[in-house]
Design an enzyme around this catalytic site. Structure first.
Site, mmCIF file in Angstrom:
data_model
loop_
_atom_site.group_PDB
_atom_site.id
_atom_site.type_symbol
_atom_site.label_atom_id
_atom_site.label_comp_id
_atom_site.label_asym_id
_atom_site.label_seq_id
_atom_site.Cartn_x
_atom_site.Cartn_y
_atom_site.Cartn_z
ATOM 1 N N ARG A 23 -10.454 0.653 8.118
ATOM 2 C CA ARG A 23 -10.106 -0.734 8.416
ATOM 3 C C ARG A 23 -11.280 -1.535 8.942
ATOM 4 N NH1 ARG A 23 -3.959 -1.190 10.512
ATOM 5 N NH2 ARG A 23 -3.071 0.148 8.925
ATOM 6 N N ARG A 63 10.860 -1.293 12.676
ATOM 7 C CA ARG A 63 9.487 -1.183 13.179
ATOM 8 C C ARG A 63 9.219 -2.295 14.183
ATOM 9 N NH1 ARG A 63 5.019 0.102 8.650
ATOM 10 N NH2 ARG A 63 3.797 -0.804 10.319
ATOM 11 N N LYS A 117 0.819 -1.216 0.000
ATOM 12 C CA LYS A 117 0.000 0.000 0.000
ATOM 13 C C LYS A 117 0.851 1.263 0.000
ATOM 14 C CE LYS A 117 -2.279 -1.118 3.721
ATOM 15 N NZ LYS A 117 -1.804 -2.462 4.043
ATOM 16 N N ARG A 177 11.104 -6.327 5.826
ATOM 17 C CA ARG A 177 10.969 -4.921 6.199
ATOM 18 C C ARG A 177 11.412 -4.713 7.648
ATOM 19 N NH1 ARG A 177 5.159 -2.055 6.032
ATOM 20 N NH2 ARG A 177 4.964 -2.988 8.073
ATOM 21 N N ARG A 236 -1.400 -9.436 13.133
ATOM 22 C CA ARG A 236 -1.902 -8.351 12.277
ATOM 23 C C ARG A 236 -2.654 -8.907 11.073
ATOM 24 N NH1 ARG A 236 3.015 -5.191 10.594
ATOM 25 N NH2 ARG A 236 1.531 -3.773 9.600
#
Length: 190
Positions: free
Chosen positions: A89, A134, A14, A128, A145
């Site tokens: 969401r 993160r 995204k 990532r 998630r």
């Protein structure tokens, strides 16, 4: 106004595709993730609350997100529209977004859904996590998630299908090929 909702599970691309859409269509970018990370890095009260939810792989409460979105839209000027990245969401958020946009005399033009197999998502997010630092890019939180997405977020697809603004895009392949399919969907919605 051209208002695009870019949708998909964590790791579907995204953020990358949002950048391409912004450049091509000159849209303002509203990323709830960016808004939340700014609050977290600013060590605000909202940021502390948001971090507690994000670190557990849970969604931040709707009223918090909707208020942030409203403030951001109100601050925009001279834009062709908005791309919503990471929002809505839930069905409740989608309804609230419709109501909010109606106040600005506009609506969602198209909802682009990036479809990516779960194994690919996990691989992308772990990679990532190695480079981004993160806290939510670890295997346990990634699984949570994706499960939250499947159970709480995926019903938003039906919401936009009923409004006839839903477009499914395969999110695997080259960034350029995926963007080409997204641009076709956006152009058709104009």
């Amino acid at each position: 106004m051209l208002n695009v909702v870019i949708f998909g599970p964590p790791g579907s691309g995204k953020g990358t595709q949002s950048e391409n859409i912004i450049k091509k269509y000159n849209l303002a970018h509203i990323s709830t993730g960016d808004l939340l990370r700014a609050e977290i890095s600013g060590h605000t009260q909202l940021g502390t609350i948001a971090k507690s939810f994000i670190d557990k792989g849970e969604l931040v409460p709707d009223e918090t997100i909707i208020g942030m979105i409203d403030n951001k839209i109100e601050s925009l000027s001279n834009t062709n529209g908005v791309i919503f990245d990471g929002f809505p969401r839930t069905e409740a958020q989608a309804t609230a977004l419709d109501e909010l946009l109606a106040e600005y005399k506009t609506k969602v033009s198209v909802m682009v859904n990036l479809e990516v197999p779960k194994e690919e998502l996990v691989e992308r997010l772990l990679k990532r996590g190695e480079t981004s630092g993160r806290s939510d890019d670890n295997l346990e939180t990634i699984e949570k998630r994706i499960n939250v997405y499947e159970t709480q977020t995926k019903p938003v697809i039906d919401f936009y299908k009923k409004k006839r603004v839903y477009k499914s895009i395969q999110g695997v392949g080259s960034v350029d090929d995926i963007f080409g399919a997204i641009a076709e969907a956006i152009d058709a919605a104009k």
